[in-house]
Enzyme design. Sequence first.
Site, PDB file in Angstrom:
ATOM      1  N   GLU A  95       0.727  -1.287  -0.140  1.00  0.00           N
ATOM      2  CA  GLU A  95      -0.057   0.123   0.019  1.00  0.00           C
ATOM      3  C   GLU A  95       0.738   1.130  -0.107  1.00  0.00           C
ATOM      4  O   GLU A  95       2.202   1.267   0.371  1.00  0.00           O
ATOM      5  CB  GLU A  95      -0.877  -0.081   1.220  1.00  0.00           C
ATOM      6  CG  GLU A  95      -2.320  -0.365   0.894  1.00  0.00           C
ATOM      7  CD  GLU A  95      -3.112   0.665   0.272  1.00  0.00           C
ATOM      8  OE1 GLU A  95      -2.448   1.570  -0.324  1.00  0.00           O
ATOM      9  OE2 GLU A  95      -4.387   0.785   0.492  1.00  0.00           O
ATOM     10  N   ASP A  96       0.161   2.423  -0.570  1.00  0.00           N
ATOM     11  CA  ASP A  96       1.186   3.468  -0.271  1.00  0.00           C
ATOM     12  C   ASP A  96       0.922   4.177   0.914  1.00  0.00           C
ATOM     13  O   ASP A  96       1.852   4.453   1.551  1.00  0.00           O
ATOM     14  CB  ASP A  96       0.543   4.535  -1.295  1.00  0.00           C
ATOM     15  CG  ASP A  96      -0.951   4.724  -1.465  1.00  0.00           C
ATOM     16  OD1 ASP A  96      -1.527   4.074  -0.445  1.00  0.00           O
ATOM     17  OD2 ASP A  96      -1.417   5.849  -2.171  1.00  0.00           O
ATOM     18  N   ASP A  99      -4.611   4.631   6.322  1.00  0.00           N
ATOM     19  CA  ASP A  99      -5.315   5.949   6.873  1.00  0.00           C
ATOM     20  C   ASP A  99      -6.109   5.363   7.971  1.00  0.00           C
ATOM     21  O   ASP A  99      -5.753   4.827   9.106  1.00  0.00           O
ATOM     22  CB  ASP A  99      -5.670   6.825   5.998  1.00  0.00           C
ATOM     23  CG  ASP A  99      -6.292   7.868   6.671  1.00  0.00           C
ATOM     24  OD1 ASP A  99      -5.966   8.505   7.577  1.00  0.00           O
ATOM     25  OD2 ASP A  99      -6.937   8.895   5.706  1.00  0.00           O
ATOM     26  N   PHE A 148      -1.928  15.627   5.126  1.00  0.00           N
ATOM     27  CA  PHE A 148      -2.210  14.872   3.897  1.00  0.00           C
ATOM     28  C   PHE A 148      -0.957  15.154   2.947  1.00  0.00           C
ATOM     29  O   PHE A 148      -0.533  16.332   2.719  1.00  0.00           O
ATOM     30  CB  PHE A 148      -3.489  15.681   3.082  1.00  0.00           C
ATOM     31  CG  PHE A 148      -3.936  14.744   2.162  1.00  0.00           C
ATOM     32  CD1 PHE A 148      -4.867  13.644   2.244  1.00  0.00           C
ATOM     33  CD2 PHE A 148      -3.589  15.112   0.895  1.00  0.00           C
ATOM     34  CE1 PHE A 148      -5.512  12.940   1.296  1.00  0.00           C
ATOM     35  CE2 PHE A 148      -4.183  14.338  -0.237  1.00  0.00           C
ATOM     36  CZ  PHE A 148      -4.897  13.286  -0.153  1.00  0.00           C
ATOM     37  N   ARG A 161       1.328  12.564  -8.423  1.00  0.00           N
ATOM     38  CA  ARG A 161       1.808  11.227  -7.971  1.00  0.00           C
ATOM     39  C   ARG A 161       3.082  11.349  -8.548  1.00  0.00           C
ATOM     40  O   ARG A 161       4.182  10.472  -8.045  1.00  0.00           O
ATOM     41  CB  ARG A 161       0.918  10.318  -8.770  1.00  0.00           C
ATOM     42  CG  ARG A 161      -0.338   9.864  -8.295  1.00  0.00           C
ATOM     43  CD  ARG A 161      -0.947   8.630  -8.998  1.00  0.00           C
ATOM     44  NE  ARG A 161      -2.244   8.731  -8.858  1.00  0.00           N
ATOM     45  CZ  ARG A 161      -3.046   8.062  -7.746  1.00  0.00           C
ATOM     46  NH1 ARG A 161      -2.400   7.377  -6.775  1.00  0.00           N
ATOM     47  NH2 ARG A 161      -4.502   7.758  -7.875  1.00  0.00           N
TER      48      ARG A 161
HETATM   49  P1  IMP Z   1      -8.151   4.238   4.183  1.00  0.00           P
HETATM   50  O1  IMP Z   1      -9.004   3.321   3.788  1.00  0.00           O
HETATM   51  O2  IMP Z   1      -8.561   5.296   5.159  1.00  0.00           O
HETATM   52  O3  IMP Z   1      -7.081   3.445   5.230  1.00  0.00           O
HETATM   53  O4  IMP Z   1      -7.338   4.906   3.152  1.00  0.00           O
HETATM   54  C1  IMP Z   1      -6.360   4.610   2.199  1.00  0.00           C
HETATM   55  C2  IMP Z   1      -6.186   5.186   1.003  1.00  0.00           C
HETATM   56  O5  IMP Z   1      -6.474   6.442   1.001  1.00  0.00           O
HETATM   57  C3  IMP Z   1      -4.829   5.004   0.460  1.00  0.00           C
HETATM   58  O6  IMP Z   1      -4.631   3.914  -0.101  1.00  0.00           O
HETATM   59  C4  IMP Z   1      -4.534   6.565  -0.271  1.00  0.00           C
HETATM   60  O7  IMP Z   1      -4.872   6.310  -1.605  1.00  0.00           O
HETATM   61  C5  IMP Z   1      -5.370   7.356   0.305  1.00  0.00           C
HETATM   62  N1  IMP Z   1      -4.901   8.345   1.399  1.00  0.00           N
HETATM   63  C6  IMP Z   1      -5.167   8.402   2.612  1.00  0.00           C
HETATM   64  N2  IMP Z   1      -4.308   9.266   3.129  1.00  0.00           N
HETATM   65  C7  IMP Z   1      -3.824   9.750   2.182  1.00  0.00           C
HETATM   66  C8  IMP Z   1      -2.800  11.087   1.966  1.00  0.00           C
HETATM   67  O8  IMP Z   1      -2.398  11.563   3.035  1.00  0.00           O
HETATM   68  N3  IMP Z   1      -2.331  11.393   0.767  1.00  0.00           N
HETATM   69  C9  IMP Z   1      -2.893  10.892  -0.307  1.00  0.00           C
HETATM   70  N4  IMP Z   1      -3.609   9.548  -0.207  1.00  0.00           N
HETATM   71  C10 IMP Z   1      -3.993   9.306   1.065  1.00  0.00           C
HETATM   72 MG    MG Z   2      -4.097   3.881  -2.244  1.00  0.00          MG
END
Ligand code: IMP
Ligand code: MG
Length: 171
Positions: A95-96, A99, A148, A161
């Site tokens: 994963e990148d 969150d 963010f 990106r």
């Molecule tokens: P989650 O489901 O809330 O854990 O969100 C995960 C996804 O949200 C990641 O794979 C990202 O694509 C996006 N995301 C969450 N935080 C950031 C951020 O700070 N910058 C860019 N994308 C984010």
């Molecule tokens: Mg992602």
Amino acid sequence: MPEFIPLISEQKIHEQVKKIGNRICSDYKTRDLVLLGVLKGSFIFLADLTRQISIDHTIDFIGASSYKGTSSTGQIVFTKQPDLELENKDVLLVEDIVDTGQTLLKIIEFITLLNPRSIKICTLIDKHERRDIKIDVDYSCFSLDKGFIVGYGLDYNEKYRNLPAIYDLKL
Ligand code: IMP
Ligand code: MG
């Protein structure tokens, strides 16, 4: 105009990716490793990580999307299924950023149905502030409290990106 505040340099990213790659190499020596990148954010991280892993492994992608702007929509949409057979494989989700954890939870639920031998998580960034799911991140390059960020695969509305390092985005 958005402001980009430098947070993690290209050099620092390279060093951490190398370290994590080495750990994965020793942990998966006797395993059947599949790196499963979560599209789209992981594509640059995965491209660098695979070149730091010298043991045999395969690569696949799963597409999942939940974000509009800087806040999650809460709804996860699968945009691509894995092509490879994952039964009895050791799947490492790449994963990148983790969150809230919602995206990974949905992906793990789905991958579990394919009967892999193991599922672990590798993320470039482990962001803590909004985590609402108890999730074990096995490999993480960097920890972040909040904010963010964009660059090195991470986007804001599909842009930025391409930035080679990681920046705090101020809108
Ligand atoms: P989650 O489901 O809330 O854990 O969100 C995960 C996804 O949200 C990641 O794979 C990202 O694509 C996006 N995301 C969450 N935080 C950031 C951020 O700070 N910058 C860019 N994308 C984010
Ligand atoms: Mg992602």
